[in-house]
Write a protein that holds these residues in place. Structure first.
Motif, PDB file in Angstrom:
ATOM      1  N   THR A   1       7.207   0.699 -18.971  1.00  0.00           N
ATOM      2  CA  THR A   1       6.361   1.100 -20.099  1.00  0.00           C
ATOM      3  C   THR A   1       5.608  -0.116 -20.623  1.00  0.00           C
ATOM      4  N   GLY A   2       4.294   0.013 -20.765  1.00  0.00           N
ATOM      5  CA  GLY A   2       3.463  -1.087 -21.235  1.00  0.00           C
ATOM      6  C   GLY A   2       3.558  -1.294 -22.729  1.00  0.00           C
ATOM      7  N   LEU A   3       3.091  -2.449 -23.182  1.00  0.00           N
ATOM      8  CA  LEU A   3       3.132  -2.784 -24.603  1.00  0.00           C
ATOM      9  C   LEU A   3       2.347  -1.771 -25.429  1.00  0.00           C
ATOM     10  N   ASN A   4       1.240  -1.288 -24.887  1.00  0.00           N
ATOM     11  CA  ASN A   4       0.441  -0.307 -25.634  1.00  0.00           C
ATOM     12  C   ASN A   4       1.253   0.933 -25.982  1.00  0.00           C
ATOM     13  N   ASP A   5       2.002   1.448 -25.018  1.00  0.00           N
ATOM     14  CA  ASP A   5       2.807   2.654 -25.276  1.00  0.00           C
ATOM     15  C   ASP A   5       4.049   2.343 -26.099  1.00  0.00           C
ATOM     16  N   ILE A   6       4.626   1.163 -25.909  1.00  0.00           N
ATOM     17  CA  ILE A   6       5.801   0.785 -26.715  1.00  0.00           C
ATOM     18  C   ILE A   6       5.439   0.753 -28.196  1.00  0.00           C
ATOM     19  N   LEU A   7       4.320   0.082 -28.521  1.00  0.00           N
ATOM     20  CA  LEU A   7       3.900  -0.014 -29.924  1.00  0.00           C
ATOM     21  C   LEU A   7       3.521   1.354 -30.486  1.00  0.00           C
ATOM     22  N   ALA A   8       2.819   2.154 -29.665  1.00  0.00           N
ATOM     23  CA  ALA A   8       2.431   3.501 -30.115  1.00  0.00           C
ATOM     24  C   ALA A   8       3.665   4.375 -30.343  1.00  0.00           C
ATOM     25  N   ASN A   9       4.673   4.226 -29.471  1.00  0.00           N
ATOM     26  CA  ASN A   9       5.880   5.047 -29.601  1.00  0.00           C
ATOM     27  C   ASN A   9       6.688   4.674 -30.838  1.00  0.00           C
TER      28      ASN A   9
ATOM     29  N   PRO B   1       3.997  -5.287 -19.183  1.00  0.00           N
ATOM     30  CA  PRO B   1       2.545  -5.422 -19.048  1.00  0.00           C
ATOM     31  C   PRO B   1       1.848  -5.004 -20.335  1.00  0.00           C
ATOM     32  N   GLU B   2       0.577  -5.369 -20.477  1.00  0.00           N
ATOM     33  CA  GLU B   2      -0.154  -5.025 -21.688  1.00  0.00           C
ATOM     34  C   GLU B   2      -0.316  -3.515 -21.842  1.00  0.00           C
ATOM     35  N   ARG B   3      -0.505  -2.810 -20.739  1.00  0.00           N
ATOM     36  CA  ARG B   3      -0.547  -1.352 -20.808  1.00  0.00           C
ATOM     37  C   ARG B   3       0.211  -0.756 -19.629  1.00  0.00           C
ATOM     38  N   THR B   4       0.688   0.448 -19.809  1.00  0.00           N
ATOM     39  CA  THR B   4       1.543   1.083 -18.818  1.00  0.00           C
ATOM     40  C   THR B   4       0.798   1.280 -17.499  1.00  0.00           C
ATOM     41  N   PRO B   5       1.336   0.759 -16.400  1.00  0.00           N
ATOM     42  CA  PRO B   5       0.685   0.962 -15.102  1.00  0.00           C
ATOM     43  C   PRO B   5       0.779   2.416 -14.669  1.00  0.00           C
ATOM     44  N   GLN B   6      -0.197   2.835 -13.878  1.00  0.00           N
ATOM     45  CA  GLN B   6      -0.135   4.163 -13.282  1.00  0.00           C
ATOM     46  C   GLN B   6       0.918   4.123 -12.173  1.00  0.00           C
ATOM     47  N   SER B   7       1.900   5.003 -12.234  1.00  0.00           N
ATOM     48  CA  SER B   7       2.954   5.032 -11.231  1.00  0.00           C
ATOM     49  C   SER B   7       3.102   6.429 -10.656  1.00  0.00           C
ATOM     50  N   PRO B   8       3.174   6.555  -9.332  1.00  0.00           N
ATOM     51  CA  PRO B   8       3.379   7.871  -8.741  1.00  0.00           C
ATOM     52  C   PRO B   8       4.815   8.357  -8.846  1.00  0.00           C
ATOM     53  N   PHE B   9       5.707   7.456  -9.320  1.00  0.00           N
ATOM     54  CA  PHE B   9       7.124   7.816  -9.404  1.00  0.00           C
ATOM     55  C   PHE B   9       7.671   7.516 -10.794  1.00  0.00           C
ATOM     56  N   PRO B  10       7.286   8.258 -11.835  1.00  0.00           N
ATOM     57  CA  PRO B  10       7.834   8.019 -13.166  1.00  0.00           C
ATOM     58  C   PRO B  10       9.351   8.120 -13.154  1.00  0.00           C
ATOM     59  N   GLY B  11       9.994   7.096 -13.721  1.00  0.00           N
ATOM     60  CA  GLY B  11      11.447   7.109 -13.803  1.00  0.00           C
ATOM     61  C   GLY B  11      12.165   6.633 -12.563  1.00  0.00           C
ATOM     62  N   LEU B  12      11.410   6.253 -11.505  1.00  0.00           N
ATOM     63  CA  LEU B  12      12.053   5.824 -10.264  1.00  0.00           C
ATOM     64  C   LEU B  12      11.612   4.404  -9.941  1.00  0.00           C
ATOM     65  N   ASP B  13      12.564   3.467  -9.837  1.00  0.00           N
ATOM     66  CA  ASP B  13      12.251   2.082  -9.540  1.00  0.00           C
ATOM     67  C   ASP B  13      12.327   1.835  -8.044  1.00  0.00           C
ATOM     68  N   LEU B  14      11.206   1.401  -7.459  1.00  0.00           N
ATOM     69  CA  LEU B  14      11.136   1.079  -6.042  1.00  0.00           C
ATOM     70  C   LEU B  14      10.478  -0.276  -5.868  1.00  0.00           C
ATOM     71  N   PRO B  15      10.838  -1.042  -4.828  1.00  0.00           N
ATOM     72  CA  PRO B  15      10.143  -2.293  -4.554  1.00  0.00           C
ATOM     73  C   PRO B  15       8.654  -2.027  -4.351  1.00  0.00           C
ATOM     74  N   GLY B  16       7.812  -2.820  -5.029  1.00  0.00           N
ATOM     75  CA  GLY B  16       6.372  -2.662  -4.881  1.00  0.00           C
ATOM     76  C   GLY B  16       5.771  -1.649  -5.827  1.00  0.00           C
ATOM     77  N   VAL B  17       6.582  -0.985  -6.635  1.00  0.00           N
ATOM     78  CA  VAL B  17       6.076   0.004  -7.582  1.00  0.00           C
ATOM     79  C   VAL B  17       6.425  -0.460  -8.993  1.00  0.00           C
ATOM     80  N   ARG B  18       5.407  -0.720  -9.819  1.00  0.00           N
ATOM     81  CA  ARG B  18       5.639  -1.175 -11.181  1.00  0.00           C
ATOM     82  C   ARG B  18       5.853   0.045 -12.063  1.00  0.00           C
TER      83      ARG B  18
END
Length: 589
Positions: free
Chosen positions: A80-88, A60-77
């Protein structure tokens, strides 16, 4: 008695599932509370750390807000967004703790313009003197394009590298709709406005084939030139390798210098340990791209800088109303532009557009706010993978437009599709309709009967008026005459390269280039970025979208790559309004 037990057990089952649902939401709430603190916690790195980057999801263009950082669940995006990738990547250039970057590129599903942004950032990282190593079991052409910027490229000894040239195709639903007795009644402007062709034709029209061939050739030539520069192989040689499919085995990729070696993962890890100065018996110090966002860097050091530039994200299809982070709502985006315009501390505005277009009316609402903003402060547009039709409509008022060479833009044209489903209702479902009305046109747009010639003429007149408004806005914004605009409009799509030549885009580059142009126009050298619109909280976003996201996730799991055909067919019922929309779903392979 049998009925009593039936209802009793049904009630018990209902209570059980209600309790289970409440329990799930309770744990979601607890997880959100704990993870919110973890997500904000600044991490500290030790020396000789390896930054690990894997781009195995759509970015995505910017990192979505996620209640579960580091955890992949169906329905939860959780990506890391492009904004943070480029900044990093930019942050890692000067971070003394980061020794190099490891690219794990076995699967890269993202569009070429987004990959171009990341690739250019990696090129600057490499110029800082630090290393980049890429590894993959299977390289798609997109993955290889990104990998080609690395100092070393390794492939699994039994893996594969696809290097065969670019292609795209369109699926046509005419035969299916005929079998269902559904007639897509089309009113459009522009010979190239082929958004409706999947519903009305069995193959590409000559105009559509012409534009797609031109677009694909621009992308291909840029692709070859970039790889040639990075790998030290001539463009002609690369074209011959692709055109003759000379890379058929992993050993072929090595023989033609497309890669630097065939290695197993353990061998790659051993080499990375040497490059980072890690003893063989120790584990390497690594940090993922997502986690590295929480490391202190340039953004945190700029908090006290008063000069600010607004980056406003316009991502997804354009619709009326509020929309979301992945759907451009005219109300929400207009409000964001208005807030940035009225904020005296905002020196300039960069609108980041990644959109195939959508509602012509909603596009015009956003265009108006862009025009008002332009009167008060510098406004620059940065185009992502796609900024076409309505996506170009909302861009054309800017002072400057910046696009990547492989951006798909233009498609200046409008259309409407009003399905006539009378045959389907009558003959397939056995339904008939009858009614009364007070005027000859009271039921204009109904799907239960065909349009009359008079109704078609009325809709065509409206479509022509919208097209005249669209081209008029482009002419004013770009400093062109109406005939000049019409010659490059008519629904035709352009690459970023072609759009510069056509006068629709000012220069090639990414969002960092757009920011520098905006800063220069505002007369500021040191600034910090403020992002709009404000994102919803992670728990709110989860609860609002989980149902739809889970349904989408399940369908994608079943259909795989064929999901895009399902999405195209789904569009038909909602194309009845006047649309400024990209011709069709375009996927480059």
């Amino acid at each position: 008695m049998k009925q009593f037990f039936k209802f009793m057990f049904a009630s018990m089952l209902g209570v059980f599932f209600s309790f289970l649902l409440l329990l799930v939401f309770f744990f979601i709430f607890l997880a959100a509370l704990f993870s919110a603190g973890a997500a904000d916690e600044t991490i500290t790195l030790s020396g000789n750390t390896l930054l690990v980057a894997s781009f195995n999801q759509n970015i995505p263009e910017r990192t979505p807000q996620s209640p579960f950082p580091g955890l992949d669940l169906p329905g939860v995006r959780n990506v890391t967004g492009l904004n943070d990738i480029l900044a990093n990547i930019r942050k890692a250039e000067s971070d003394k703790n980061i020794k190099g970057i490891y690219l794990d590129l076995s699967y890269v599903p993202e569009g070429l313009a987004t990959i171009e942004e990341i690739r250019n950032a990696l090129q600057k990282f490499r110029e800082s003197g630090k290393f980049i190593l890429a590894y993959g079991e299977v390289y798609s052409q997109t993955a290889y394009y990104l990998a080609s910027v690395a100092n070393k490229i390794y492939l699994h000894p039994e893996g594969a590298l696809d290097f065969s040239g670019l292609s795209t195709d369109v699926v046509f639903f005419k035969g299916l709709l005929e079998k269902l007795e559904i007639e897509p009644q089309v009113i459009r402007v522009g010979a190239y406005k082929s958004a409706v062709e999947p519903f009305t034709e069995e193959q590409m029209s000559e105009a559509s084939r012409e534009q797609m061939n031109s677009y694909l050739q621009d992308l291909y030539q840029h692709f070859l030139a970039s790889v040639a520069t990075s790998r030290g192989i001539s463009r002609d040689s690369l074209h011959l390798i692709a055109d003759s499919l000379l890379v058929r085995q992993p050993s072929d990729a090595l023989a033609y210098r497309m890669i630097d070696g065939l290695k197993y993962k353990d061998q790659v890890i051993a080499e990375l340990k040497k490059m980072t100065g890690t003893p063989k018996e120790n584990d390497m110090e690594t940090v993922t791209m997502g986690a590295y966002t929480r490391a202190a860097g340039e953004s945190s050091s700029k908090q006290g800088i008063p000069e600010r530039i607004a980056v406003i994200y316009a991502t997804g299809e354009i619709v009326s109303g509020e929309g979301s982070d992945f759907l451009i709502g005219s109300e929400r985006l207009s409000r964001a532009i208005r807030e940035a315009r009225r904020d005296d501390e905002i020196e300039a505005i960069v609108l980041r557009v990644n959109s195939p277009g959508g509602s012509a009316l909603a596009s015009d609402v956003i265009w108006r706010e862009m025009s008002l903003a332009k009167e008060e402060k510098p406004v620059v547009v940065s185009m992502g993978n796609t900024a076409a039709s309505g996506g170009y409509y909302i861009s054309c008022a800017a002072h400057k437009i910046v696009a990547q060479p492989n951006t798909l833009t233009g498609s200046i044209g409008v259309f409407a599709v009003i399905p006539n489903m009378q045959g389907f209702f009558n003959h397939k479902l056995g339904l008939t309709f009858d009614g009364v009305k007070t005027g000859a046109y009271s039921d204009l747009g109904t799907i239960t009967r065909p349009l009359t010639p008079g109704e078609k003429a009325i809709v065509q007149e409206y479509i022509n008026d919208v097209y005249a408004d669209f081209t008029g806005h482009v002419a004013k914004g770009r400093g062109m005459t109406l005939p000049e605009v019409d010659s490059v409009a008519r629904g035709r799509v352009w690459s970023g390269i072609g759009a510069v030549e056509a006068g629709l885009v000012d220069t090639l580059g990414g969002i960092r280039d757009a920011l520098e142009i905006a800063a220069g126009m505002a007369g500021t050298e040191n600034y910090r970025v403020i992002e709009y619109p404000s994102q919803k909280g992670p728990l709110e976003e989860l609860l609002n979208n989980m149902g739809g996201n889970i349904r989408t996730w399940m369908v994608k799991q079943e259909l795989g790559e064929n999901y895009r055909y399902f999405e195209t067919l789904k569009q038909l019922p909602r194309l009845s309004g006047v649309q400024a929309l990209l011709p069709f779903e375009i996927e480059i392979r």
